[in-house]
Enzyme design. Structure first.
Site, mmCIF file in Angstrom:
data_model
loop_
_atom_site.group_PDB
_atom_site.id
_atom_site.type_symbol
_atom_site.label_atom_id
_atom_site.label_comp_id
_atom_site.label_asym_id
_atom_site.label_seq_id
_atom_site.Cartn_x
_atom_site.Cartn_y
_atom_site.Cartn_z
ATOM 1 N N PHE A 141 0.879 -1.313 0.144
ATOM 2 C CA PHE A 141 -0.013 0.058 0.027
ATOM 3 C C PHE A 141 0.770 1.145 0.018
ATOM 4 O O PHE A 141 1.713 1.459 1.082
ATOM 5 C CB PHE A 141 -0.952 -0.142 1.316
ATOM 6 C CG PHE A 141 -1.915 1.264 0.842
ATOM 7 C CD1 PHE A 141 -3.117 1.347 0.431
ATOM 8 C CD2 PHE A 141 -1.441 2.426 1.612
ATOM 9 C CE1 PHE A 141 -3.936 2.277 0.203
ATOM 10 C CE2 PHE A 141 -2.261 3.581 1.479
ATOM 11 C CZ PHE A 141 -3.284 3.549 0.813
ATOM 12 N N ASP A 226 9.376 2.989 2.182
ATOM 13 C CA ASP A 226 8.223 3.648 2.536
ATOM 14 C C ASP A 226 7.945 3.365 3.787
ATOM 15 O O ASP A 226 7.206 2.362 4.395
ATOM 16 C CB ASP A 226 7.060 3.205 1.461
ATOM 17 C CG ASP A 226 5.618 3.992 1.850
ATOM 18 O OD1 ASP A 226 5.798 4.826 2.960
ATOM 19 O OD2 ASP A 226 4.643 3.837 1.085
ATOM 20 N N LYS A 255 2.326 11.099 7.284
ATOM 21 C CA LYS A 255 1.367 10.746 8.337
ATOM 22 C C LYS A 255 2.125 11.556 9.631
ATOM 23 O O LYS A 255 1.915 12.722 9.645
ATOM 24 C CB LYS A 255 1.160 9.272 8.549
ATOM 25 C CG LYS A 255 0.686 8.711 7.189
ATOM 26 C CD LYS A 255 -0.092 7.419 7.765
ATOM 27 C CE LYS A 255 -0.986 6.948 6.854
ATOM 28 N NZ LYS A 255 -0.566 5.767 5.621
HETATM 29 C C1 LIG Z 1 -0.948 6.089 4.262
HETATM 30 C C2 LIG Z 1 0.022 5.310 3.248
HETATM 31 C C3 LIG Z 1 0.545 6.116 2.194
HETATM 32 C C4 LIG Z 1 -0.110 7.042 1.432
HETATM 33 O O1 LIG Z 1 -0.276 8.402 2.380
HETATM 34 P P1 LIG Z 1 -1.518 9.326 2.111
HETATM 35 O O2 LIG Z 1 -1.223 10.572 3.014
HETATM 36 O O3 LIG Z 1 -3.096 8.834 2.378
HETATM 37 O O4 LIG Z 1 -1.611 9.595 0.440
HETATM 38 C C5 LIG Z 1 1.699 5.492 1.388
HETATM 39 N N1 LIG Z 1 2.251 4.762 1.977
HETATM 40 C C6 LIG Z 1 2.002 4.072 3.328
HETATM 41 C C7 LIG Z 1 3.070 2.950 3.682
HETATM 42 C C8 LIG Z 1 0.818 4.414 3.970
HETATM 43 O O5 LIG Z 1 0.644 3.816 4.960
#
Ligand SMILES: *Cc1c(COP(=O)(O)O)cnc(C)c1O
Length: 401
Positions: A141, A226, A255
């Site tokens: 994700f 990520d 985040k």
């Molecule tokens: C939440 C998330 C994203 C995307 O972040 P947004 O601010 O919702 O666009 C990307 N990678 C990971 C691992 C995430 O948990």
């Protein structure tokens, strides 16, 4: 009709149904607790998918935002502002890196990394134009843009959103041999979550990340981690990669970087990698704005002290001891995770993850289900041990009925 019911009906009537929230309408929050419009209190065991690592309304973050609100909030990158340099310098230092490219949302940081890795591939590695390949993992994700869902393996996230962006190859998460055979001379990056959050808090086999590091170094491929959900204290370290003694080439952050106040994301890397960008080739009107930098700077200062990581580690060990006690009792089939972060698989006989989430809500605990039968537990790192224990008692009660 209650106030909550009225507000939910109005939202249903006038907003796109791209989410299926629990039927709670929050009016205020502080620390690990939220209060709804009826005055009921709930323990937040989701923490905005780790955007609220420092809890709601953290006094240091609110003060940083408030002070900046009184000075200047937006300049665009057409001009310099006086919080930008400090934010970039101190975030790079926290990451043990050299440069920062600030954006707003997590998805933008991922998009920026895709563009950066491709450009690095063409300009530095010498990949023929248009041939760059980025390898990602199944179950990933990374956000919701058209390019990002192009390499998602979640059919729900992709359905009806094509045509998709080419240039990505998916290999099974945690499988080093598969990754090894996928890397070729056109591969510019391996993009991975060190722990997969949305997939259900999946922790890869020990040695996987170290293996990815070794392979990418040998083959001159960028290792892009990520850490948007796993990073900034959640696992008991500043970065989940640290737990395996691994330093990637690129960190993606988001985040919690915005302290639960404003969206702040960043790509953090070396001069060799981020140095490929030239004026006019990439950007964002709001990226690195003064308010974002002021809050992000305070987040970095808080993380430098190490207290939040320490709490996540200690309380996380406690959380996982308690959750381990639920496995085998018939209601819980598996628990995964690290630090204050757990994926709890519920046996279908006890209802779906959504059923469990709704029953927990009725008892004053907010969590969110993922993939049908998993609930994710990720309270703010400021949660007290007593509150955490109380939340776990509610989970035990719900699973017993
Ligand atoms: C939440 C998330 C994203 C995307 O972040 P947004 O601010 O919702 O666009 C990307 N990678 C990971 C691992 C995430 O948990």
């Amino acid at each position: 009709m209650s106030m909550s019911e009225r507000l939910i009906a109005a939202a249903d009537a006038h907003s796109a149904h791209n989410y299926h929230p629990l039927p709670v309408v929050v009016a205020s929050a502080e620390g690990a607790w939220m209060t709804d419009v009826e005055g009921r209190r709930y323990l937040d065991m989701l923490a905005g998918y780790s955007a609220l690592n420092f809890g709601h309304q953290h006094p240091r973050l609110i003060e940083a935002a408030r002070a900046q609100l009184d000075r200047v909030t937006l300049t665009s990158r057409a001009f310099h502002h006086d919080r930008f340099a400090a934010f970039c310098e101190q975030l790079a230092e926290l990451c043990g890196m050299e440069m920062v490219l600030p954006m707003n949302t997590g998805a933008e940081a991922v998009e920026t990394a895709v563009k950066t890795a491709r450009k690095w591939g063409y300009r530095v590695k010498g990949v023929p134009d248009g041939q760059a390949k980025i390898i990602v993992a199944s179950g990933n994700f990374h956000g919701r843009t058209t390019t990002i869902v192009s390499f998602s393996t979640d059919e729900e996230a992709r359905a009806d959103h094509g045509p998709f962006t080419p240039g990505f190859e998916v290999v099974p998460y945690g499988d080093l041999a598969a990754l090894q055979s996928a890397v070729d001379e056109h591969t510019v990056a391996v993009l991975l979550e060190p722990i997969q959050g949305e997939a259900g808090v999946l922790v890869p086999p020990a040695g996987y990340l170290a293996g990815v590091r070794e392979l990418t170094r040998e083959r001159n491929v960028l290792f892009v981690a990520d850490e948007i959900q796993s990073g900034l204290g959640r696992t008991g370290a500043t970065f989940a990669c640290e737990d395996e003694g691994v330093r990637p080439d690129v960190y993606l952050l988001g985040k919690a970087l915005g302290g639960g106040v404003v969206p702040v994301s960043a790509v953090v890397s070396s001069r060799e990698v981020l140095g490929v960008h030239r004026p006019g080739e990439h950007g964002s009107t709001f990226g690195g704005n003064p308010l974002a930098c002021a809050v992000g700077l305070e987040v970095v200062a808080m993380l430098r002290e190490g207290e939040y990581q320490r709490r996540a580690k200690e309380l996380g060990a406690h959380l996982h001891r308690e959750l381990a006690g639920l496995v085998g009792g018939g209601a819980v089939t598996e628990v995964r995770g690290r630090g204050l972060w757990a994926g709890v698989d519920i046996h279908p006989s006890r209802g779906s993850g959504r059923d469990i989430s709704e029953k927990l809500m009725a008892r004053g605990v907010l969590v969110k289900d993922t993939h049908g039968s998993t609930i994710r537990i990720a309270p703010p790192l400021v949660v007290s041990r007593e509150d955490l224990d109380w939340g776990l008692d509610q989970l035990r009660t719900v699973l017993a009925t």
